[in-house]
Design an enzyme around this catalytic site. Structure first.
Site, PDB file in Angstrom:
ATOM      1  N   GLY A  31      60.978  23.500  48.788  1.00  0.00           N
ATOM      2  CA  GLY A  31      61.629  22.380  49.632  1.00  0.00           C
ATOM      3  C   GLY A  31      60.915  22.129  50.805  1.00  0.00           C
ATOM      4  N   LEU A  33      59.915  19.458  52.162  1.00  0.00           N
ATOM      5  CA  LEU A  33      59.126  18.608  51.468  1.00  0.00           C
ATOM      6  C   LEU A  33      58.419  17.629  52.256  1.00  0.00           C
ATOM      7  CD1 LEU A  33      61.403  17.356  48.311  1.00  0.00           C
ATOM      8  CD2 LEU A  33      60.058  19.385  48.658  1.00  0.00           C
ATOM      9  N   HIS A  37      54.311  16.665  48.349  1.00  0.00           N
ATOM     10  CA  HIS A  37      55.142  16.800  47.428  1.00  0.00           C
ATOM     11  C   HIS A  37      55.522  15.462  46.574  1.00  0.00           C
ATOM     12  CE1 HIS A  37      56.051  20.425  49.903  1.00  0.00           C
ATOM     13  NE2 HIS A  37      55.927  21.029  48.340  1.00  0.00           N
TER      14      HIS A  37
HETATM   15  O1  PAF Z   1      53.744  26.011  46.113  1.00  0.00           O
HETATM   16  C1  PAF Z   1      54.767  26.313  46.297  1.00  0.00           C
HETATM   17  O2  PAF Z   1      55.546  25.662  46.678  1.00  0.00           O
HETATM   18  C2  PAF Z   1      55.253  27.724  45.544  1.00  0.00           C
HETATM   19  O3  PAF Z   1      54.578  28.758  45.558  1.00  0.00           O
HETATM   20  C3  PAF Z   1      56.030  27.218  44.100  1.00  0.00           C
HETATM   21  C4  PAF Z   1      54.678  26.970  43.022  1.00  0.00           C
HETATM   22  C5  PAF Z   1      57.061  26.390  44.200  1.00  0.00           C
HETATM   23  C6  PAF Z   1      56.548  28.549  43.479  1.00  0.00           C
HETATM   24  O4  PAF Z   1      57.592  29.136  44.080  1.00  0.00           O
END
Ligand code: PAF
Length: 168
Positions: A31, A33, A37
């Site tokens: 999250g 974001l 992302h």
């Molecule tokens: O990179 C991330 O945000 C986290 O390490 C992941 C891959 C979602 C695992 O919790």
């Protein structure tokens, strides 16, 4: 766009796509974001029929004194951003949903690679990443998964975990 908070709910939402052999794209996140992302979600949308984004702040990748409690949880804002880029399903489970009552007992070991480089100063961190990604892959069972390349060691660890567990 749907938001599912349970494994059962997500499984039900993905059932039609599975039966009709649609391509399921998956972007795992914690999250809060940002553009990185969203770029991954856009890339997934180009190729896949259904795109799932998980939002889960994974306690077992945080060490003692790290910021698990204060890590930003911004589900509303994240949902708006994801709706804008065409995400189909958000999977935002609770810690208990993912791990039961004893998160750290589910830890897998990915191997020596987790202790090198950044792993030296963050003991257990990459095993925690490997564990949650494996668990998420088992639940979402995606056709394709998307990870940023900025965290190079994390990417190598995910690849190793996938190979070790025959998840390809
Ligand atoms: O990179 C991330 O945000 C986290 O390490 C992941 C891959 C979602 C695992 O919790």
């Amino acid at each position: 766009m749907k938001t599912e908070t349970t494994i059962q709910g997500l499984t039900a939402s993905l059932a039609p796509a599975r039966t009709t052999k649609k391509l399921i794209g998956f972007v795992p996140t914690m999250g809060n974001l940002h553009e990185g992302h969203l770029t991954l979600v856009r890339a997934a949308k180009k190729i896949c029929d259904v795109v799932v984004v998980s939002i889960f702040v994974n306690p077992i990748q945080f060490g003692a004194g790290e910021d698990f409690d204060s890590y930003p949880r911004t589900l509303e804002q994240d949902s708006r951003l994801l709706a804008d880029v065409g995400c189909d399903i958000i999977f935002a489970p609770s810690v208990e949903q993912m791990y039961g009552k004893h998160p750290r007992l589910t830890n897998i070991r990915v191997g020596q690679i987790t202790n090198d480089l950044c792993g030296e100063s963050r003991p257990g961190h990459f095993d925690g990443v490997g564990t949650i990604v494996k668990r998420l892959f088992e639940i979402v069972a995606p056709t394709k998964a998307y990870f940023g390349e900025k965290d190079f060691q994390q990417l190598q660890i995910v690849k190793k975990m996938v190979a070790k567990n025959n998840l390809k």
